[in-house]
Design an enzyme around this catalytic site. Sequence first.
Site, mmCIF file in Angstrom:
data_model
loop_
_atom_site.group_PDB
_atom_site.id
_atom_site.type_symbol
_atom_site.label_atom_id
_atom_site.label_comp_id
_atom_site.label_asym_id
_atom_site.label_seq_id
_atom_site.Cartn_x
_atom_site.Cartn_y
_atom_site.Cartn_z
ATOM 1 C CG HIS A 73 -14.166 -21.931 96.314
ATOM 2 N ND1 HIS A 73 -13.939 -21.216 97.468
ATOM 3 C CD2 HIS A 73 -12.945 -22.085 95.731
ATOM 4 C CE1 HIS A 73 -12.642 -20.953 97.580
ATOM 5 N NE2 HIS A 73 -12.018 -21.475 96.546
ATOM 6 C CB CYS A 117 -10.022 -24.689 95.101
ATOM 7 S SG CYS A 117 -9.461 -22.987 95.209
HETATM 8 N N1 LIG Z 1 -6.619 -22.906 100.369
HETATM 9 C C1 LIG Z 1 -7.173 -23.490 99.314
HETATM 10 O O1 LIG Z 1 -8.410 -23.646 99.197
HETATM 11 C C2 LIG Z 1 -6.318 -23.979 98.212
HETATM 12 C C3 LIG Z 1 -6.920 -24.680 97.172
HETATM 13 C C4 LIG Z 1 -6.131 -25.142 96.128
HETATM 14 C C5 LIG Z 1 -4.784 -24.884 96.140
HETATM 15 N N2 LIG Z 1 -4.226 -24.197 97.160
HETATM 16 C C6 LIG Z 1 -2.773 -23.985 97.144
HETATM 17 O O2 LIG Z 1 -2.192 -24.769 98.184
HETATM 18 C C7 LIG Z 1 -1.015 -24.112 98.679
HETATM 19 C C8 LIG Z 1 -1.137 -23.927 100.200
HETATM 20 O O3 LIG Z 1 -2.271 -23.121 100.475
HETATM 21 P P1 LIG Z 1 -2.832 -22.901 101.958
HETATM 22 O O4 LIG Z 1 -4.157 -22.286 101.772
HETATM 23 O O5 LIG Z 1 -2.710 -24.130 102.777
HETATM 24 O O6 LIG Z 1 -1.783 -21.788 102.519
HETATM 25 P P2 LIG Z 1 -1.407 -21.432 104.024
HETATM 26 O O7 LIG Z 1 -2.506 -21.764 104.954
HETATM 27 O O8 LIG Z 1 -0.929 -20.027 103.977
HETATM 28 O O9 LIG Z 1 -0.155 -22.401 104.371
HETATM 29 C C9 LIG Z 1 1.089 -22.236 103.749
HETATM 30 C C10 LIG Z 1 2.040 -23.334 104.210
HETATM 31 O O10 LIG Z 1 3.295 -23.135 103.543
HETATM 32 C C11 LIG Z 1 4.339 -23.188 104.522
HETATM 33 N N3 LIG Z 1 5.520 -22.434 104.120
HETATM 34 C C12 LIG Z 1 5.643 -21.083 104.005
HETATM 35 N N4 LIG Z 1 6.905 -20.761 103.664
HETATM 36 C C13 LIG Z 1 7.586 -21.934 103.550
HETATM 37 C C14 LIG Z 1 8.937 -22.266 103.222
HETATM 38 N N5 LIG Z 1 9.835 -21.323 102.938
HETATM 39 N N6 LIG Z 1 9.303 -23.577 103.219
HETATM 40 C C15 LIG Z 1 8.388 -24.538 103.501
HETATM 41 N N7 LIG Z 1 7.101 -24.289 103.826
HETATM 42 C C16 LIG Z 1 6.709 -22.993 103.845
HETATM 43 C C17 LIG Z 1 3.704 -22.618 105.744
HETATM 44 O O11 LIG Z 1 4.489 -22.952 106.874
HETATM 45 P P3 LIG Z 1 4.597 -21.949 108.150
HETATM 46 O O12 LIG Z 1 3.360 -22.211 108.958
HETATM 47 O O13 LIG Z 1 5.842 -22.417 108.819
HETATM 48 O O14 LIG Z 1 4.686 -20.563 107.613
HETATM 49 C C18 LIG Z 1 2.340 -23.309 105.712
HETATM 50 O O15 LIG Z 1 2.478 -24.625 106.204
HETATM 51 C C19 LIG Z 1 -0.907 -22.799 97.883
HETATM 52 O O16 LIG Z 1 -0.071 -22.994 96.760
HETATM 53 C C20 LIG Z 1 -2.335 -22.559 97.427
HETATM 54 O O17 LIG Z 1 -2.398 -21.765 96.265
HETATM 55 C C21 LIG Z 1 -4.947 -23.755 98.211
#
Ligand SMILES: NC(=O)c1ccc[n+]([C@@H]2O[C@H](COP(=O)([O-])OP(=O)(O)OC[C@H]3O[C@@H](n4cnc5c(N)ncnc54)[C@H](OP(=O)(O)O)[C@@H]3O)[C@@H](O)[C@H]2O)c1
Length: 359
Positions: free
Chosen positions: A242, A129
């Site tokens: 950010h 990001c």
């Molecule tokens: N947040 C940001 O600003 C941002 C920016 C750029 C990139 N990212 C990247 O985007 C990705 C997601 O980030 P996020 O912030 O959305 O995280 P998050 O809110 O913690 O969400 C994680 C997601 O992954 C799912 N998950 C967990 N274990 C799983 C499994 N075994 N099989 C399938 N799905 C599973 C979760 O489902 P459950 O609800 O069922 O646990 C949830 O839907 C990460 O790689 C992060 O580094 C995030």
Amino acid sequence: MKGYKVAVMGATGLVGQEVIKILVQRKFPVESISLLASDRSAGKKAFFNHDEVEVKETTPESFEGMDIVFSAVETGISKRFAPIAVQAGALVIDKSNAFRTDPAVPLVVPEVNGQDIRWHKGIIASPNCSTIQMVVALNPLHKANPIKRIVVDTYQSVSGTGSAAIEELTAQAKQVLNGQATAPHVYHHQIAFNVLPEIDVFMDNGYSKEEWKMVEETRKIMHADELAISATCVRVPVFISHSEAVNIEFSEAMTPDEVRRILSQSPGIKVLDDPMISLYPQAWAAAGTDEVFVGRIRQDASHPRGIVMWVVADNLRKGAALNAVQIAEEAIKRDWLKPTRNPETVGAGLKPARPGGQE
Ligand SMILES: NC(=O)c1ccc[n+]([C@@H]2O[C@H](COP(=O)([O-])OP(=O)(O)OC[C@H]3O[C@@H](n4cnc5c(N)ncnc54)[C@H](OP(=O)(O)O)[C@@H]3O)[C@@H](O)[C@H]2O)c1
């Protein structure tokens, strides 16, 4: 217009939820939607365009018949499932760190290097990001006057860590205001009313992995292997968006007016820059918007070819979900959804990782 069979993996997370919202807002041509998460969420209901959709557990069979998979899960899960989705014939647009530095995988910000979509072999990575918003602001300037060196300090919101971090900041803020003790879980220290110069793990060279991602990813996206970059990434107690203080050394001297003129004519950027009326980009105001906001543009008093500016964007939208959806839109527009070269090698070299593999 043709519709596409779309899956959102990580559909219950912060980025996945934003992907769902943006697909609807931008009227993405969805024929069918599949919402995937962990077994913990299986059976839960979510909404897509007012329609209730059941969330399913992600399994290797989840990707059969899919055209596009938006992957918004952590690195290890993406490494496991993305190659399976590619083998099933889908284009995977991955938000995690799993494939970003893989030379066989394009790392794309459509405003900067949309043409790199063309050489994908089934997976396209969407950058970190903090990198996305910086390269959107830097690339038009780099094209006009090649950049030699960048020094960036970030002020990153807790939503960058995921939903658990939002809950932690909310809970800790209440505890501090009520005079209670806090117990950090997501971060190593209390984040409420605090500032942490630690994002991702520390490396042997003293930088954190987040800081190093900004170095490697910026060079890859801007096709600038020699670009000198130093980053300090800092977590701040802000929910969304950010902010970045970016110091740029150009090849030739450049005035702040020239920088403002170029940026205000560039896609995806809004210049907010009038110090006399305290007009500059702010994190809270950027939340929920799609632009990269730039302000505080000024000559670096310590360098004749230096410019300093302040860059802010919603990390969940342009920093993650919006960029991923824009990649898909661009692939559709240019008819690059399917790999164009060596289709028989789709997924080759991208072996499924063991379940539960970590970064
Ligand atoms: N947040 C940001 O600003 C941002 C920016 C750029 C990139 N990212 C990247 O985007 C990705 C997601 O980030 P996020 O912030 O959305 O995280 P998050 O809110 O913690 O969400 C994680 C997601 O992954 C799912 N998950 C967990 N274990 C799983 C499994 N075994 N099989 C399938 N799905 C599973 C979760 O489902 P459950 O609800 O069922 O646990 C949830 O839907 C990460 O790689 C992060 O580094 C995030």
